[in-house]
Design a protein around this motif. Structure first.
Motif, PDB file in Angstrom:
ATOM      1  N   ILE A 340       7.552  -7.896  -0.201  1.00 40.56           N
ATOM      2  CA  ILE A 340       7.792  -8.343  -1.569  1.00 40.56           C
ATOM      3  C   ILE A 340       6.617  -7.985  -2.468  1.00 40.56           C
ATOM      4  CG2 ILE A 340       8.171 -10.367  -3.030  1.00 40.56           C
ATOM      5  CD1 ILE A 340      10.592  -9.608  -1.429  1.00 40.56           C
ATOM      6  N   ALA A 341       5.392  -8.048  -1.943  1.00 36.38           N
ATOM      7  CA  ALA A 341       4.214  -7.692  -2.743  1.00 36.38           C
ATOM      8  C   ALA A 341       4.261  -6.223  -3.155  1.00 36.38           C
ATOM      9  CB  ALA A 341       2.943  -7.987  -1.954  1.00 36.38           C
ATOM     10  N   VAL A 342       4.634  -5.351  -2.227  1.00 40.23           N
ATOM     11  CA  VAL A 342       4.726  -3.930  -2.551  1.00 40.23           C
ATOM     12  C   VAL A 342       5.782  -3.681  -3.608  1.00 40.23           C
ATOM     13  CG1 VAL A 342       5.347  -1.668  -1.612  1.00 40.23           C
ATOM     14  CG2 VAL A 342       3.822  -3.164  -0.334  1.00 40.23           C
ATOM     15  N   ARG A 343       6.934  -4.312  -3.465  1.00 37.38           N
ATOM     16  CA  ARG A 343       8.026  -4.089  -4.416  1.00 37.38           C
ATOM     17  C   ARG A 343       7.734  -4.715  -5.774  1.00 37.38           C
ATOM     18  NH1 ARG A 343      12.672  -2.268  -2.011  1.00 37.38           N
ATOM     19  NH2 ARG A 343      13.986  -3.111  -3.666  1.00 37.38           N
ATOM     20  N   SER A 344       7.159  -5.913  -5.774  1.00 38.06           N
ATOM     21  CA  SER A 344       6.954  -6.629  -7.028  1.00 38.06           C
ATOM     22  C   SER A 344       5.698  -6.160  -7.766  1.00 38.06           C
ATOM     23  CB  SER A 344       6.867  -8.137  -6.753  1.00 38.06           C
ATOM     24  OG  SER A 344       6.572  -8.849  -7.940  1.00 38.06           O
ATOM     25  N   LEU A 345       4.575  -6.104  -7.077  1.00 41.37           N
ATOM     26  CA  LEU A 345       3.306  -5.807  -7.733  1.00 41.37           C
ATOM     27  C   LEU A 345       3.056  -4.317  -7.904  1.00 41.37           C
ATOM     28  CD1 LEU A 345       1.021  -8.427  -5.943  1.00 41.37           C
ATOM     29  CD2 LEU A 345       2.153  -8.626  -8.159  1.00 41.37           C
ATOM     30  N   TRP A 346       3.533  -3.512  -6.962  1.00 36.19           N
ATOM     31  CA  TRP A 346       3.259  -2.081  -7.041  1.00 36.19           C
ATOM     32  C   TRP A 346       4.420  -1.309  -7.668  1.00 36.19           C
ATOM     33  CZ3 TRP A 346      -0.235   1.362  -7.500  1.00 36.19           C
ATOM     34  CH2 TRP A 346       0.024   2.711  -7.212  1.00 36.19           C
TER      35      TRP A 346
END
Length: 362
Positions: A340-346
């Motif tokens: 989720i961090a990769v999809r949301s933040l990046w």
């Protein structure tokens, strides 16, 4: 003459810095960058040194997510405040655990004790079946040089005791986090620069939804796998079927590695009954794996977080290598958070891509 005047007055034309002040003007910026780099390195080193505490905090967050998910389900049927729903959810979970322990606890304890008594004989049966040389080679691969079976069992017991102690601390911490999650959420956001807060706030929202769905899906799969394993082993005639079903259900929480570890004691016990029972048990666990991979995972987990299987497999090894046994146990939820961090933040913020989340499609 013109050059002399320029040199005399320091050449103060607009857009051009004085030559004698160029190095001095860049020193503060360079020093700030050096200090920032040292601070970031020190912070990374400190976080690595405290990774056990951070993993414990992450486990407490999981407990808080479970309590909130249960409270949300209660509030769908009862119009009560959130605090009362959380308290009722905790009471119901404790009541269910106590009820299960009262009904199955004695039998599970007896079968686990019987399991410990039978396993040495099962190992001897395995040695007789495949040969002493092959059994010794297998033991050398699974155990470090000089490690005895008793020493290995003692290490497993020590690890289990440590995990249980950490679980108790995580439950207590999870209760505190669930009691007032907005307080800790706002506190975490205030530690960030103002410009980064909206992105991290969205990341928290997406992660909270995904984790609730993922935990519900994983717990459902654990229940189904445990029941199927118990029923199948009972039909085949393997001893301690209830204990083995409980082990299979619990280890289902660990992707890939859990089902394999759960099959080992069952196969050893089946070998004490007979070779045909051994092969039937191996076929049962292979069939359960097919059901889990081709039916339960698409049915439950795909609706929560559409994680590619290869990502889950490699992150299991990565977190296991970094954090040991606890990293393996928490590899599933850690992978969800990282994904989720990769999809949301990046992807969504930095690359400005259109991102959809499986947990929010419905």
């Amino acid at each position: 003459m013109t050059d002399g005047r320029a040199a005399e007055h320091g050449d103060e034309r607009p857009g051009r810095k004085p030559v004698h002040n160029g190095v001095t003007a860049d020193l503060p910026r360079f020093a700030i960058r050096i200090v920032a780099a040292i601070a970031l390195f020190g912070l990374a080193w400190l976080l690595w040194r405290l990774h056990d505490v951070l993993l414990l905090l992450f486990a407490a967050v999981l407990i808080a997510v479970i309590l909130h998910a249960a409270a949300g389900a209660i509030r769908r049927f009862l119009p009560i405040p959130e605090g009362a729903a959380l308290a009722l959810a905790g009471i119901l979970i404790l009541a269910f655990a106590s009820f299960s322990a009262a009904i199955f606890g004695r039998e599970v304890s007896r079968q686990l004790s019987s399991l410990g008594d039978i396993l040495p004989g099962a190992l001897e049966a395995l040695r007789d079946w495949i040969g002493a040389d092959r059994a010794q080679a297998l033991q050398d691969q699974l155990m470090p040089s000089g490690t005895t079976l008793a020493g290995w069992a003692e290490q497993v017991f020590a690890i289990s005791t440590g995990v249980l102690s950490a679980l108790v601390l995580a439950i207590v911490g999870g209760v505190y986090l669930a009691a007032n999650p907005d307080l800790y959420r706002r506190g975490a956001l205030r530690l960030l620069p103002r410009g980064a807060r909206p992105a991290v706030r969205d990341f928290f929202d997406h992660t909270g939804i995904a984790m609730k769905r993922w935990l519900f899906a994983r717990l459902s799969a654990m229940l189904v796998i445990g029941v199927i394993t118990y029923a199948g082993l009972t039909v085949i005639g393997v001893p301690s079927a209830l204990a083995l079903g409980l082990i299979a259900g619990i280890l289902e929480f660990v992707p890939f590695a859990g089902p394999i570890l759960a099959a080992v004691p069952a196969l050893l016990l089946a070998l004490t009954v007979g070779h045909s029972t051994f092969f039937l048990t191996a076929g049962l666990y292979l069939g359960i794996q097919q059901i889990e991979g081709n039916l339960l995972t698409p049915l439950f987990l795909k609706q929560a977080v559409d994680l590619p299987p290869a990502v889950t497999l490699f992150t299991l090894f990565i977190f296991g290598a970094m954090f040991g046994v606890v990293g393996v146990l928490l590899a599933g939820p850690l992978t969800v958070v990282a994904y989720i961090a990769v999809r949301s933040l990046w992807m969504e913020r930095a690359l400005e891509e259109d991102v959809t989340y499986a947990a929010e499609e419905d």
